[in-house]
Every structure is written in structure tokens, then in C-alpha cells.
Design an enzyme around this catalytic site. Sequence first.
Site, mmCIF file in Angstrom:
data_model
loop_
_atom_site.group_PDB
_atom_site.id
_atom_site.type_symbol
_atom_site.label_atom_id
_atom_site.label_comp_id
_atom_site.label_asym_id
_atom_site.label_seq_id
_atom_site.Cartn_x
_atom_site.Cartn_y
_atom_site.Cartn_z
ATOM 1 C CG HIS A 56 -4.703 20.234 -3.394
ATOM 2 N ND1 HIS A 56 -4.959 20.982 -4.529
ATOM 3 C CD2 HIS A 56 -4.990 18.946 -3.727
ATOM 4 C CE1 HIS A 56 -5.386 20.169 -5.492
ATOM 5 N NE2 HIS A 56 -5.410 18.942 -5.036
ATOM 6 C CB ILE B 187 5.851 6.857 -2.190
ATOM 7 C CG1 ILE B 187 4.536 6.288 -1.653
ATOM 8 C CG2 ILE B 187 6.920 6.833 -1.102
ATOM 9 C CD1 ILE B 187 4.588 4.793 -1.364
#
Length: 397
Positions: A326, A165
Amino acid sequence: MSYVEIPGAKVPIRMWADPATVEDGAMQQLRNVATLPWIKGLAVMPDVHYGKGATVGSVIAMHGAVCPAAVGVDIGCGMSAVKTSLTANDLPGDLSRLRSKIEQAIPVGRGMHDDPVDPGRLHGFPTAGWENFWARFGGVADAVKFREDRAVKQMGTLGSGNHFIEFCLDGSGAVWLMLHSGSRNIGKELADHHIGTAQKLPHNQGLIDRDLAVFIADTPQMAAYRNDLFWAQEYAKYNRAIMMGLFQDVVRKEFKKARVTFEPVISCHHNYVAEERYEDMELLVTRKGAIRAGSGEFGIIPGSMGTGSYIVKGLGNAASFNSASHGAGRRMSRNAAKRRFSTQDLEDQTRGVECRKDSGVVDEIPAAYKPIEQVIDQQRDLVEVVARLKQVICVKG
């Protein structure tokens, strides 16, 4: 760069990477995939590296078949990001409190919520279909049904490994929120169950690699896998959405005076299967470490915990099956990184980022990954860069 084409047994291998830089094991995996009877195309992203069965960073298009190991065990793993109205000037000099508040709101590692998150209390959370989604858990493989309580409490949690995060800044100083996670342990258990089932099927006994075992269309095993696969992909999407809602709640509380607003969330899977049509043929397109990059579609390509990430827009390149990388992609294994680097190296390479700098995350050190700028440069015909983000806080599992 445009792709390099290497001959393969059934289809050519289209590579957006320099073949000379791809390790021998990964090249052999690509050649193995190109032998599968059902394959119709194989595209290789610039972040390609060795994986289980199929490489990470590959896009495999099949007709009437799907390979569970070509999805990866973290079904639906992907990214979410959102631009906020905050700027660098709004941030405090000491970011440790903000990092602590994020970690308190969102369990990391193997952690889970004490009680299931009520999505109804999350500002703007799309609750349509939520009850139906959980009702469908009754239809997943019997082997994992007993995990329902854990799956419910892990919804809205980060996990470990390379999941993160982040608080990021773009080139203009705007603050972005970003996170990376997937279907938690329930997705892994479903993947492991179905890979084991596929490996026992008669049509897979002569394959060059047993990890490339497939399910074929119009069989009960394929039907069962598709059911669980698409449910797990939805779980991963909801998991990121709930985390983003919790993350935004933290930001609203910590920056109350700023009356923070958020732009629409960008979200994308990078371990998943999609039904797509190419050259008048319905194909099952598996992206393992790759995002969809259709024309005008937004995507997220993250770097390592000390380098930064990119928000991109797809160019719709059909040669890659409308795909892009990705992330940066590992250039050394976790064990190799632990042997080579120290906590001091980690501190040096993450200077300026509020994050863990202990031995538990040395395997995530930036030097263990390929340079993200190089990876982006190798796919200029797949995506255009919308924004470059640099993290100032990174929460790891």
C-alpha cells in the site's frame, strides 16, 4: 522478487520482503497470526512493519472468521488518483496560492466542514445510493450513534498523520491529482468498539495475543461487526470521492482558461476486508496496509511526501491473494523520526515540493520511510508499473 516462504504454525508465511530487514516485533506478530485456528493463508508485503496485533503490510485470509485489529483502526483507508489534461507547462512558478486554495476547500487535521458537503453540487459525483448510505447509519453500533453530526461534517475532510493531498507530475509532464485518507474518526470509533467487544468473547481468551481477537461466523457479534465494517468502508470511499470532487473544483477554477478535463478516477482501499474465493473456498481476506491487485486492476502505491508514487496494474498473483503493498512503509516510528530529524532535514528532503516544512510534520519526513523504488522492485510479480508520479504540492493534515 518472488516470495520467501517461512514455516508457520497453521500456514506458511509468504513474504515479499527480505526477512532479514523485518524488525523482530513484526516477525513475531506474523508468527502469532499464523497460529490462529481459522487462518487459511498469510501474505506479507514489502512495506511490512509493526502494527497493533497484526503487522501493517499483511494480507490475512480466514475461513469463517475475521480479526478487527487485522483491518486497522482507520477502516477503509485508501487512495484516489486522477490524470488531468494539464501539463507542467500550465503550472505557475509559485505554487503556494494553489496549495492554499486546496487547504481552504478541504479541511485538514481534525477540521470539518461548517456545513455538510452537498454532493449534488460536485461535478460528476456518483450520488446513487447516497441517501440509503446515510440511512444505514441508524443501524451501526449504539456506542457511536451520537457522533452522527460530526461524521456528516467530517465527510470530505483529510484528517492527519500520513494522509495527504498532492499535485503530481508523471514522466511525460502530465498533471495528476492524488489523495490519501480513510473513514475519519467515525471509522476509528467503530473499530475501537468492536475490537473491545471481540477481546471479551470466550473463544478469544486463549489466544497468543489478545489484539488478535476474532469474530466468528454465524454469531450476532460477527453480524454487527460486518454491518459496521462495510458501512465504514463505504464512508471512506465516499470521503475520498467528495474530496476529489472538491479538489477538481479548485483546479477548474484556478485553471479556468485551460478547460481542464479529467480521466476516470482510480480508487483503492488498503485497510479493509473483502469476501473472495480461493481454491473453492469462500474466505474473508483482510488487507491491512495492502491493496487488491487482481489481474488488470489499477492500484496506487504512494511513497513519502518528498519521493513520489506509482500507479500500478495488478498481475493477479494468487499466492499473494491478489494483493500488493500500500506504500513505502515506515522504517522508523514517529517518535524516533522526531528525535532523529530536524526541520532543516525536512526542508532538505522536500526541496522542490510546496508543502509544510515545520516541526509538526517532521515525523513524515521521507527518511522515516522505506525507499519506494525498492518496495516496488520487490513486488514485480504482483504489479506492473503504469506511471511514476512526483509530487510538486503536498498538503498534509
